[in-house]
Design a protein around this motif. Structure first.
Motif, PDB file in Angstrom:
ATOM      1  N   LEU A 116       0.853  -1.187   0.000  1.00 59.00           N
ATOM      2  CA  LEU A 116       0.000   0.000   0.000  1.00 59.00           C
ATOM      3  C   LEU A 116       0.889   1.236   0.000  1.00 59.00           C
ATOM      4  O   LEU A 116       1.924   1.261   0.654  1.00 59.00           O
ATOM      5  N   GLU A 122      -3.664   0.312  -3.159  1.00 56.17           N
ATOM      6  CA  GLU A 122      -2.891  -0.870  -3.535  1.00 56.17           C
ATOM      7  C   GLU A 122      -1.954  -0.545  -4.690  1.00 56.17           C
ATOM      8  O   GLU A 122      -2.349   0.096  -5.661  1.00 56.17           O
ATOM      9  N   LEU A 157      -2.811  -6.814   2.650  1.00 52.04           N
ATOM     10  CA  LEU A 157      -2.430  -5.443   2.333  1.00 52.04           C
ATOM     11  C   LEU A 157      -1.318  -5.028   3.290  1.00 52.04           C
ATOM     12  O   LEU A 157      -1.467  -5.126   4.506  1.00 52.04           O
TER      13      LEU A 157
END
Length: 184
Positions: A116, A122, A157
């Motif tokens: 991230l 993203e 993430l």
């Protein structure tokens, strides 16, 4: 964990106006910086035109050349032998092996992990993936978007502290490259 690396280095670089992966930064090309981030890879696969800067790399082209990241990923994935792969753009000068290790660790039992940026977006060209999951996803995918391909896989993430040289910083324009030079 064993992994191969796929570096996407064949884009048109419209905003950059030149061969972006071959652009020099701090005595190395951008492509060499990206390759250094995956120095632990079992196999280094570069998707793009042949450049004489990475001896030992497997070099392949997407069909047709310049067709975009999804065809480039297909071409690179065909050369992957490890169960995991790290997928990177070739313009990430501040990504380091420690960041790659964080991505691999974060993936755990998931199909992958993606970096991230500081806005919590993203960065699809800075991640790691189970090769089998990508092969399955690509088998029925007809789209052109990496987000459309990779997002539904539900990757972990990974947010990293920004610091002075953020790992997600990419050099899309000559101005970005000049700014990166000042950050080295």
């Amino acid at each position: 964990m064993p992994f191969d690396a796929v570096l996407l280095a064949g884009g048109r670089a419209r905003r950059f106006g030149a061969d972006k992966p071959a652009a020099p930064l701090g005595g190395r090309t951008l492509l060499e910086w990206a390759a250094a981030a995956v120095s632990g890879a079992s196999r280094l696969i570069v998707v793009g035109p042949r450049r004489d800067v990475l001896p030992g790399a497997v070099v392949v082209r997407e069909d047709p050349p310049g067709a975009g990241p999804v065809p480039a990923l297909r071409a690179g994935l065909a050369e992957v032998r490890s169960p995991w792969l790290v997928l990177l753009a070739a313009d990430l000068p501040f990504l380091r092996p420690g960041h790659v290790a964080r991505l691999l660790d974060a993936a755990g039992e998931r199909p992958g992990a993606v970096l991230l940026d500081d806005g919590h977006r993203e960065q699809w060209l800075a991640g790691c993936w189970r090769a089998a999951a990508l092969r399955d996803a690509l088998s029925g995918y007809t789209g052109a978007s990496l987000r459309g391909l990779l997002g539904p896989l539900g990757p972990a993430l990974v947010a990293l502290p920004a610091g002075t040289r953020p790992a997600w910083y990419d050099c899309d324009t000559p101005e970005d490259l000049a700014a990166a030079e000042h950050l080295l």
